[in-house]
Design a protein around this motif. Sequence first.
Motif, short mmCIF file in Angstrom:
data_model
loop_
_atom_site.label_atom_id
_atom_site.label_comp_id
_atom_site.label_asym_id
_atom_site.label_seq_id
_atom_site.Cartn_x
_atom_site.Cartn_y
_atom_site.Cartn_z
N VAL A 174 -20.83 2.87 0.37
CA VAL A 174 -20.93 2.45 -1.03
C VAL A 174 -20.28 3.51 -1.93
O VAL A 174 -19.58 3.18 -2.88
CB VAL A 174 -22.39 2.22 -1.44
N LEU A 175 -20.52 4.78 -1.62
CA LEU A 175 -19.91 5.86 -2.38
C LEU A 175 -18.39 5.76 -2.32
O LEU A 175 -17.70 5.98 -3.33
CB LEU A 175 -20.37 7.21 -1.84
N PHE A 176 -17.87 5.41 -1.17
CA PHE A 176 -16.42 5.22 -1.02
C PHE A 176 -15.92 4.13 -1.95
O PHE A 176 -14.88 4.28 -2.60
CB PHE A 176 -16.09 4.87 0.43
N GLN A 177 -16.67 3.03 -2.04
CA GLN A 177 -16.30 1.93 -2.93
C GLN A 177 -16.31 2.39 -4.39
O GLN A 177 -15.41 2.05 -5.17
CB GLN A 177 -17.28 0.76 -2.77
N VAL A 178 -17.32 3.17 -4.76
CA VAL A 178 -17.44 3.65 -6.14
C VAL A 178 -16.27 4.57 -6.50
O VAL A 178 -15.68 4.46 -7.58
CB VAL A 178 -18.78 4.37 -6.36
N VAL A 179 -15.93 5.47 -5.59
CA VAL A 179 -14.83 6.41 -5.84
C VAL A 179 -13.49 5.68 -5.92
O VAL A 179 -12.57 6.12 -6.63
CB VAL A 179 -14.79 7.49 -4.73
N THR A 180 -13.39 4.56 -5.21
CA THR A 180 -12.15 3.78 -5.21
C THR A 180 -11.83 3.21 -6.59
O THR A 180 -10.65 3.09 -6.96
CB THR A 180 -12.24 2.64 -4.18
N LEU A 181 -12.85 2.89 -7.38
CA LEU A 181 -12.63 2.27 -8.69
C LEU A 181 -11.74 3.09 -9.61
O LEU A 181 -10.74 2.58 -10.11
CB LEU A 181 -13.97 1.97 -9.36
N PRO A 182 -12.08 4.37 -9.89
CA PRO A 182 -11.19 5.14 -10.78
C PRO A 182 -9.80 5.34 -10.19
O PRO A 182 -8.82 5.43 -10.93
CB PRO A 182 -11.92 6.48 -10.95
N ASP B 16 -1.10 11.26 -5.61
CA ASP B 16 -1.03 12.15 -4.45
C ASP B 16 -0.30 13.43 -4.80
O ASP B 16 -0.74 14.55 -4.47
CB ASP B 16 -0.32 11.42 -3.31
N LYS B 17 0.81 13.30 -5.50
CA LYS B 17 1.59 14.47 -5.90
C LYS B 17 0.80 15.38 -6.84
O LYS B 17 0.84 16.61 -6.72
CB LYS B 17 2.87 14.02 -6.61
N MET B 18 0.05 14.76 -7.76
CA MET B 18 -0.70 15.51 -8.76
C MET B 18 -2.06 16.00 -8.25
O MET B 18 -2.80 16.64 -8.97
CB MET B 18 -0.91 14.65 -10.01
N ASP B 19 -2.36 15.67 -6.98
CA ASP B 19 -3.64 16.07 -6.40
C ASP B 19 -4.80 15.51 -7.22
O ASP B 19 -5.78 16.20 -7.50
CB ASP B 19 -3.74 17.60 -6.32
N TYR B 20 -4.69 14.25 -7.57
CA TYR B 20 -5.69 13.56 -8.37
C TYR B 20 -7.04 13.60 -7.65
O TYR B 20 -7.16 13.13 -6.51
CB TYR B 20 -5.23 12.12 -8.60
N THR B 21 -8.04 14.18 -8.29
CA THR B 21 -9.32 14.47 -7.64
C THR B 21 -9.99 13.25 -7.01
O THR B 21 -10.40 13.31 -5.83
CB THR B 21 -10.28 15.15 -8.63
N PRO B 22 -10.17 12.12 -7.72
CA PRO B 22 -10.81 10.96 -7.08
C PRO B 22 -10.07 10.49 -5.82
O PRO B 22 -10.70 10.04 -4.86
CB PRO B 22 -10.78 9.89 -8.18
N LEU B 23 -8.73 10.60 -5.83
CA LEU B 23 -7.96 10.22 -4.64
C LEU B 23 -8.26 11.15 -3.48
O LEU B 23 -8.42 10.71 -2.34
CB LEU B 23 -6.46 10.24 -4.95
N ARG B 24 -8.36 12.44 -3.77
CA ARG B 24 -8.68 13.41 -2.72
C ARG B 24 -10.08 13.14 -2.14
O ARG B 24 -10.29 13.21 -0.93
CB ARG B 24 -8.65 14.84 -3.30
N ILE B 25 -11.03 12.82 -3.02
CA ILE B 25 -12.38 12.52 -2.56
C ILE B 25 -12.37 11.27 -1.68
O ILE B 25 -13.02 11.23 -0.63
CB ILE B 25 -13.34 12.33 -3.76
N ARG B 26 -11.61 10.26 -2.11
CA ARG B 26 -11.54 9.02 -1.33
C ARG B 26 -10.94 9.28 0.05
O ARG B 26 -11.45 8.78 1.06
CB ARG B 26 -10.73 7.96 -2.06
N HIS B 27 -9.87 10.06 0.09
CA HIS B 27 -9.25 10.38 1.38
C HIS B 27 -10.24 11.10 2.30
O HIS B 27 -10.29 10.82 3.50
CB HIS B 27 -8.01 11.25 1.18
N HIS C 21 0.83 -1.20 0.00
CA HIS C 21 0.00 0.00 0.00
C HIS C 21 0.87 1.26 0.00
O HIS C 21 2.07 1.20 0.31
CB HIS C 21 -0.93 0.03 1.22
N TYR C 22 0.23 2.36 -0.34
CA TYR C 22 0.90 3.67 -0.24
C TYR C 22 0.27 4.42 0.92
O TYR C 22 -0.96 4.53 1.01
CB TYR C 22 0.73 4.46 -1.53
N ASP C 23 1.11 4.92 1.82
CA ASP C 23 0.65 5.68 2.97
C ASP C 23 0.83 7.17 2.67
O ASP C 23 1.96 7.68 2.70
CB ASP C 23 1.46 5.30 4.21
N PRO C 24 -0.26 7.90 2.37
CA PRO C 24 -0.14 9.31 1.99
C PRO C 24 0.27 10.21 3.15
O PRO C 24 0.82 11.29 2.93
CB PRO C 24 -1.55 9.65 1.49
N ARG C 25 0.01 9.78 4.38
CA ARG C 25 0.38 10.61 5.52
C ARG C 25 1.88 10.56 5.79
O ARG C 25 2.51 11.58 6.05
CB ARG C 25 -0.40 10.16 6.77
#
Length: 226
Positions: A154-162, A103-114, A67-71
């Motif tokens: 469920v929304l968290f699961q959906v956002v995880t896909l992209p 994380d570096k690029m501030d990828y939107t789906p990743l930010r939403i998931r976090h 895994h990647y630990d963003p913190r």
Amino acid sequence: MGFLIYFIIIMAVPLLIQLYLKNTYKKYSNVGTSSGITGAEAARRVLDENGLYNVKVEPVRGRLTDHYDPRSKVVRLSQDNYYGNSIAAISVATHEVGHAVQDKMDYTPLRIRHALVPVANWGSNLSFFFILAGMLMQASGMFLLGIIFFAVSVLFQVVTLPVEYNASARAHDFMVSSGMIRNNEESGARKVLNAAALTYVAATIIAIMELLRFILMFVGMNNNEE
């Protein structure tokens, strides 16, 4: 009969996909690459190529615990993948680096998931309590509250896909462009990445099915009250 079929589906599908992932990972863990680099070396190379010199690569115990630990800004690889030089090892390693690049690029789906992580954790824990209590007490309001909590998870699961598919696409591009894999090795890498992604697809489908079932139960409960 319908409930039995539904129960078999939600139990069997995840198990079958997990079995497919384990078999695919095991197969390509025994297939080396022409580059001969380890997962740790692959991760470090791609991180440096993307200017992520501050992100560390560390081994972690367990199997497929990568895994990647963003913190902490750390890519953690299971020991088999950290020290291994197989197609599976560098595929998993570069996938996790894909998350670091997101994380570096501030990828939107990743930010939403976090942002959803704490809410989703609470939602997952509380949803079944309120749903069960609502069923036992025939309290539609409590049941609805449980559905809302569950919908967040469920929304968290959906956002995880992209997020996962994007990380896999980046991993594939990293491996090809840097020469880590060549020719027929590319097919094996794709299979490993796709098998891993399927686990998230299965989890999302099952979660959506459960949400729809709860909604139908809520509608039936309200109809009975009328």
